[in-house]
Design a protein around this motif. Structure first.
Motif, PDB file in Angstrom:
ATOM      1  N   PRO A   1      10.138  26.401  13.356  1.00  0.00           N
ATOM      2  CA  PRO A   1      11.164  27.188  12.666  1.00  0.00           C
ATOM      3  C   PRO A   1      12.245  27.683  13.620  1.00  0.00           C
ATOM      4  CG  PRO A   1       9.205  28.508  13.003  1.00  0.00           C
ATOM      5  CD  PRO A   1       8.854  27.118  13.438  1.00  0.00           C
ATOM      6  N   LYS A   2      13.359  28.072  13.025  1.00  0.00           N
ATOM      7  CA  LYS A   2      14.432  28.714  13.773  1.00  0.00           C
ATOM      8  C   LYS A   2      14.310  30.233  13.646  1.00  0.00           C
ATOM      9  CE  LYS A   2      17.783  26.424  11.590  1.00  0.00           C
ATOM     10  NZ  LYS A   2      17.241  25.250  10.889  1.00  0.00           N
ATOM     11  N   LEU A   3      14.854  30.949  14.619  1.00  0.00           N
ATOM     12  CA  LEU A   3      14.985  32.400  14.560  1.00  0.00           C
ATOM     13  C   LEU A   3      16.415  32.764  14.903  1.00  0.00           C
ATOM     14  CD1 LEU A   3      11.927  32.061  16.374  1.00  0.00           C
ATOM     15  CD2 LEU A   3      11.845  34.266  15.210  1.00  0.00           C
ATOM     16  N   VAL A   4      16.941  33.761  14.220  1.00  0.00           N
ATOM     17  CA  VAL A   4      18.268  34.279  14.543  1.00  0.00           C
ATOM     18  C   VAL A   4      18.126  35.723  15.007  1.00  0.00           C
ATOM     19  CG1 VAL A   4      18.755  34.961  12.129  1.00  0.00           C
ATOM     20  CG2 VAL A   4      20.642  34.585  13.736  1.00  0.00           C
ATOM     21  N   VAL A   5      18.827  36.060  16.093  1.00  0.00           N
ATOM     22  CA  VAL A   5      18.765  37.392  16.684  1.00  0.00           C
ATOM     23  C   VAL A   5      20.186  37.934  16.795  1.00  0.00           C
ATOM     24  CG1 VAL A   5      18.093  38.741  18.707  1.00  0.00           C
ATOM     25  CG2 VAL A   5      16.703  36.783  17.998  1.00  0.00           C
ATOM     26  N   SER A   6      20.391  39.174  16.373  1.00  0.00           N
ATOM     27  CA  SER A   6      21.687  39.838  16.566  1.00  0.00           C
ATOM     28  C   SER A   6      21.550  40.873  17.663  1.00  0.00           C
ATOM     29  CB  SER A   6      22.154  40.494  15.262  1.00  0.00           C
ATOM     30  OG  SER A   6      21.305  41.577  14.903  1.00  0.00           O
ATOM     31  N   ASP A   7      22.673  41.237  18.298  1.00  0.00           N
ATOM     32  CA  ASP A   7      22.568  42.136  19.447  1.00  0.00           C
ATOM     33  C   ASP A   7      23.736  43.115  19.522  1.00  0.00           C
ATOM     34  OD1 ASP A   7      24.758  41.073  21.167  1.00  0.00           O
ATOM     35  OD2 ASP A   7      23.499  39.292  21.312  1.00  0.00           O
ATOM     36  N   SER A   8      23.617  44.049  20.470  1.00  0.00           N
ATOM     37  CA  SER A   8      24.579  45.142  20.588  1.00  0.00           C
ATOM     38  C   SER A   8      25.917  44.713  21.165  1.00  0.00           C
ATOM     39  CB  SER A   8      23.981  46.274  21.429  1.00  0.00           C
ATOM     40  OG  SER A   8      23.640  45.802  22.722  1.00  0.00           O
ATOM     41  N   SER A   9      26.018  43.494  21.686  1.00  0.00           N
ATOM     42  CA  SER A   9      27.310  42.992  22.172  1.00  0.00           C
ATOM     43  C   SER A   9      28.155  42.433  21.039  1.00  0.00           C
ATOM     44  CB  SER A   9      27.096  41.912  23.235  1.00  0.00           C
ATOM     45  OG  SER A   9      26.709  40.676  22.643  1.00  0.00           O
ATOM     46  N   GLY A  10      27.580  42.355  19.829  1.00  0.00           N
ATOM     47  CA  GLY A  10      28.292  41.788  18.692  1.00  0.00           C
ATOM     48  C   GLY A  10      28.030  40.313  18.475  1.00  0.00           C
ATOM     49  N   ALA A  11      27.042  39.752  19.171  1.00  0.00           N
ATOM     50  CA  ALA A  11      26.756  38.324  19.084  1.00  0.00           C
ATOM     51  C   ALA A  11      25.508  38.057  18.263  1.00  0.00           C
ATOM     52  CB  ALA A  11      26.593  37.733  20.482  1.00  0.00           C
ATOM     53  N   VAL A  12      25.396  36.810  17.811  1.00  0.00           N
ATOM     54  CA  VAL A  12      24.167  36.313  17.186  1.00  0.00           C
ATOM     55  C   VAL A  12      23.764  35.024  17.895  1.00  0.00           C
ATOM     56  CG1 VAL A  12      24.466  37.394  14.935  1.00  0.00           C
ATOM     57  CG2 VAL A  12      25.514  35.181  15.363  1.00  0.00           C
ATOM     58  N   THR A  13      22.455  34.849  18.069  1.00  0.00           N
ATOM     59  CA  THR A  13      21.912  33.684  18.756  1.00  0.00           C
ATOM     60  C   THR A  13      20.838  33.063  17.884  1.00  0.00           C
ATOM     61  OG1 THR A  13      22.270  34.803  20.881  1.00  0.00           O
ATOM     62  CG2 THR A  13      20.843  32.865  20.899  1.00  0.00           C
ATOM     63  N   VAL A  14      20.835  31.742  17.804  1.00  0.00           N
ATOM     64  CA  VAL A  14      19.822  31.015  17.037  1.00  0.00           C
ATOM     65  C   VAL A  14      18.959  30.205  17.999  1.00  0.00           C
ATOM     66  CG1 VAL A  14      19.394  29.251  15.277  1.00  0.00           C
ATOM     67  CG2 VAL A  14      21.223  30.913  14.945  1.00  0.00           C
ATOM     68  N   PHE A  15      17.648  30.339  17.826  1.00  0.00           N
ATOM     69  CA  PHE A  15      16.664  29.610  18.614  1.00  0.00           C
ATOM     70  C   PHE A  15      15.841  28.726  17.686  1.00  0.00           C
ATOM     71  CE2 PHE A  15      17.357  33.609  20.836  1.00  0.00           C
ATOM     72  CZ  PHE A  15      17.427  33.246  22.173  1.00  0.00           C
ATOM     73  N   ARG A  16      15.200  27.728  18.282  1.00  0.00           N
ATOM     74  CA  ARG A  16      14.183  26.953  17.580  1.00  0.00           C
ATOM     75  C   ARG A  16      12.919  26.940  18.436  1.00  0.00           C
ATOM     76  NH1 ARG A  16      14.807  23.123  13.721  1.00  0.00           N
ATOM     77  NH2 ARG A  16      16.964  22.694  14.311  1.00  0.00           N
ATOM     78  N   ILE A  17      11.760  27.072  17.785  1.00  0.00           N
ATOM     79  CA  ILE A  17      10.501  26.971  18.515  1.00  0.00           C
ATOM     80  C   ILE A  17      10.180  25.496  18.742  1.00  0.00           C
ATOM     81  CG2 ILE A  17       8.022  27.410  18.444  1.00  0.00           C
ATOM     82  CD1 ILE A  17       8.555  29.847  16.762  1.00  0.00           C
ATOM     83  N   GLY A  18       9.918  25.145  19.980  1.00  0.00           N
ATOM     84  CA  GLY A  18       9.548  23.783  20.304  1.00  0.00           C
ATOM     85  C   GLY A  18       8.970  23.698  21.695  1.00  0.00           C
ATOM     86  N   ASP A  19       7.942  22.878  21.881  1.00  0.00           N
ATOM     87  CA  ASP A  19       7.325  22.681  23.200  1.00  0.00           C
ATOM     88  C   ASP A  19       6.895  24.002  23.829  1.00  0.00           C
ATOM     89  OD1 ASP A  19       7.785  19.919  23.017  1.00  0.00           O
ATOM     90  OD2 ASP A  19       9.809  20.143  23.839  1.00  0.00           O
ATOM     91  N   GLU A  20       6.314  24.872  22.996  1.00  0.00           N
ATOM     92  CA  GLU A  20       5.768  26.142  23.493  1.00  0.00           C
ATOM     93  C   GLU A  20       6.837  27.041  24.121  1.00  0.00           C
ATOM     94  OE1 GLU A  20       2.221  26.965  23.234  1.00  0.00           O
ATOM     95  OE2 GLU A  20       2.520  25.332  21.797  1.00  0.00           O
ATOM     96  N   ARG A  21       8.070  26.911  23.653  1.00  0.00           N
ATOM     97  CA  ARG A  21       9.135  27.764  24.163  1.00  0.00           C
ATOM     98  C   ARG A  21      10.206  27.911  23.090  1.00  0.00           C
ATOM     99  NH1 ARG A  21      13.710  25.059  26.367  1.00  0.00           N
ATOM    100  NH2 ARG A  21      13.561  22.784  26.161  1.00  0.00           N
ATOM    101  N   LEU A  22      11.168  28.798  23.361  1.00  0.00           N
ATOM    102  CA  LEU A  22      12.309  28.964  22.475  1.00  0.00           C
ATOM    103  C   LEU A  22      13.488  28.166  23.023  1.00  0.00           C
ATOM    104  CD1 LEU A  22      12.091  32.787  21.708  1.00  0.00           C
ATOM    105  CD2 LEU A  22      11.724  30.920  20.090  1.00  0.00           C
ATOM    106  N   GLN A  23      14.017  27.279  22.209  1.00  0.00           N
ATOM    107  CA  GLN A  23      15.162  26.475  22.590  1.00  0.00           C
ATOM    108  C   GLN A  23      16.409  27.058  21.937  1.00  0.00           C
ATOM    109  OE1 GLN A  23      13.899  22.701  20.992  1.00  0.00           O
ATOM    110  NE2 GLN A  23      12.425  22.324  22.631  1.00  0.00           N
ATOM    111  N   LYS A  24      17.397  27.440  22.726  1.00  0.00           N
ATOM    112  CA  LYS A  24      18.623  28.020  22.175  1.00  0.00           C
ATOM    113  C   LYS A  24      19.469  26.901  21.585  1.00  0.00           C
ATOM    114  CE  LYS A  24      20.650  31.326  24.447  1.00  0.00           C
ATOM    115  NZ  LYS A  24      21.493  32.095  25.419  1.00  0.00           N
ATOM    116  N   ILE A  25      19.807  27.019  20.300  1.00  0.00           N
ATOM    117  CA  ILE A  25      20.610  25.971  19.667  1.00  0.00           C
ATOM    118  C   ILE A  25      22.005  26.455  19.272  1.00  0.00           C
ATOM    119  CG2 ILE A  25      18.574  24.746  18.847  1.00  0.00           C
ATOM    120  CD1 ILE A  25      19.079  25.818  16.080  1.00  0.00           C
TER     121      ILE A  25
END
Length: 345
Positions: free
Chosen positions: A151-175
Motif C-alpha cells: 500500500p501507499k501512505l501519504v504524510v503531511s507536515d508542518s512545512s506545508g508539504a505532502v509526501t507519498v510512500f509505498r511499502i516495498g522490500d521491507e522499506r518505505l519507497q518515496k514516490i
C-alpha cells in the motif's frame, strides 16, 4: 432519533492526548492505540517555549478492551517522539496488523502488532524521515478499500508539504513529494476508490487534490474560511468525502465536483478529526476541539444529532470501535484524558 452517550471508563494519559485509533482487523478489534505528546520541561518545570527547537516527548499506549473488561490499563507503553497522528492499515500486511505513526521529529513509523507469550505488543518494523526540523502532522493509508500488500501512505507536515510512500522490500519507497501549502499541511488523505488520487488541507485555508502521477496539485478549493484540518473519503459510498476546518464547519463533497460542496454544517467547534461509522454509512464521529465531540447524520445534508461534553479540554482524538457494540474512544489534550463511551442510537 434519540442518541445518548454512556461513559464507561476514564483514563489519565499522563502526556497530552491527541489520537485514539481502534484496530479494524477482525481478530484484533478489541485493540486500541492512544497517542500522546508533551513539550519537554526545563529544570524549573516550565515549557521550553523560548527555544527554537522544542523537543516533544511522546508515548503510545496499547489497550485490549473487550466485553469482560472491568477497568482500563494499557497492555503496552511505548516511548517515542511526540505522536501527531496514527492510523491502522485496514488489512494485514505479511499477516500482521500494522499501525502507522507520525511524530514531532518528522518521522513515519510502522509498527507490527505481534503476539508474544500470549500478550499483544507493537514492534517497530519500518521507519523513515520526512524531513528535518519539521513535524509530521497526519498519515493515511491508500488501502482502506482496495487491498494490497504494497500500500501507499501519504504524510503531511508542518512545512506545508505532502509526501507519498509505498511499502516495498521491507522499506518505505518515496514516490512523490509536493510542496503545496503556505503554512502547515494539517491533513492528507487518500481517495480509497482510486488510490492514485489524494487530498490535502492546510493552515492557508486551501483544500487541494492530487494525482500521484502529476507533480503538482490538480485542483484547489478556496471555500474554507479557516485552516483545513480533516479530510475523510467514504469507504462504502463512492464519490463521498467530508472535510473539517477551524471555521467550525463540516462540509460534504462529491469528489467528481470539488468546486462547490454539497452542504456545510456548523458544529460549534473547530473540527480536528472526522470518522465515518464503520458499519452504518449515515453517521460521522467528529472531534470538535473546544466544542467537544459530535455525532453527525448524513442524509441530503449533514446534521448534528448528538454531542458529548464530558471532556474538559481540547477534543482531538475520536474513533468508533469496529464492531456492533457502538463503543467510542475519545481523548482530550491538556487534561490528558481518554474516555471509552457507549453510544445508544
Amino acid at each position: 432519533m434519540a442518541v445518548t452517550w454512556n461513559t464507561k471508563w476514564r483514563w489519565h494519559t499522563g502526556y497530552n492526548a491527541d489520537s485514539v485509533e481502534w484496530c479494524p482487523i477482525e481478530s484484533y478489534r478489541h485493540v486500541l492505540a492512544c497517542g500522546t505528546y508533551q513539550l519537554e520541561k526545563k529544570d524549573g518545570g516550565t515549557d521550553v517555549t523560548d527555544q527554537p527547537k522544542q523537543k516533544r516527548l511522546g508515548k503510545i499506549y496499547l489497550f485490549s478492551i473487550s466485553g469482560d473488561t472491568t477497568h482500563l490499563s494499557p497492555i503496552q507503553e511505548l516511548d517515542t517522539a511526540g505522536v501527531l497522528d496514527q492510523k491502522w492499515c485496514y488489512h494485514t500486511i505479511q499477516n500482521y496488523p500494522v499501525l502507522a505513526v507520525v511524530t514531532s521529529e518528522g518521522i513515519i513509523q510502522l509498527y507490527r502488532l505481534m503476539e508474544e507469550n500470549g500478550t499483544l505488543n507493537l514492534r517497530l518494523w519500518i521507519e523513515d524521515t520526512i524531513g528535518e526540523d519539521m513535524l509530521a502532522l497526519s498519515v493515511d493509508w491508500s488501502s482502506n478499500k482496495l487491498l494490497t500488500q504494497e500500500p501507499k501512505l501519504v504524510v503531511s507536515d508542518s512545512s506545508g508539504a505532502v509526501t507519498v510512500f509505498r511499502i516495498g522490500d521491507e522499506r518505505l519507497q518515496k514516490i512523490g513529494h509536493w510542496t503545496t501549502h503556505s503554512f502547515e499541511a494539517w491533513i492528507a488523505a487518500f481517495n480509497y476508490w482510486n488510490t492514485d488520487l489524494f487530498y490535502s488541507g492546510g493552515d492557508d485555508c486551501l483544500f487541494k487534490s492530487y494525482d500521484v502521477r502529476i507533480p503538482e496539485a490538480i485542483a484547489t478549493n478556496r471555500s474554507h474560511e479557516a485552516g483545513v484540518t480533516s479530510i475523510r473519503n467514504h469507504i462504502e459510498v463512492e464519490h463521498q468525502l467530508v472535510t473539517g476546518s477551524y471555521d467550525e464547519k463540516v462540509r460534504l463533497w462529491d469528489v467528481r465536483q470539488l468546486k462547490r460542496c454539497i452542504s456545510e454544517t456548523d458544529v460549534s467547534g473547530g473540527v480536528w478529526r472526522l470518522k465515518w461509522h464503520p458499519f452504518d454509512e449515515r453517521f460521522i464521529l467528529a472531534a470538535c476541539m473546544y466544542g467537544g465531540f459530535r455525532v453527525l447524520r448524513v442524509e441530503k445534508k449533514v446534521s448534528v444529532i448528538s454531542e458529548y461534553l464530558e471532556h474538559e479540554s481540547i477534543a482531538y482524538g475520536a474513533d468508533w470501535k469496529f464492531d456492533e457494540t457502538s463503543l467510542i474512544a475519545t481523548c482530550s489534550f491538556y487534561d490528558c484524558n481518554m474516555h471509552i463511551s457507549e453510544l445508544n442510537m
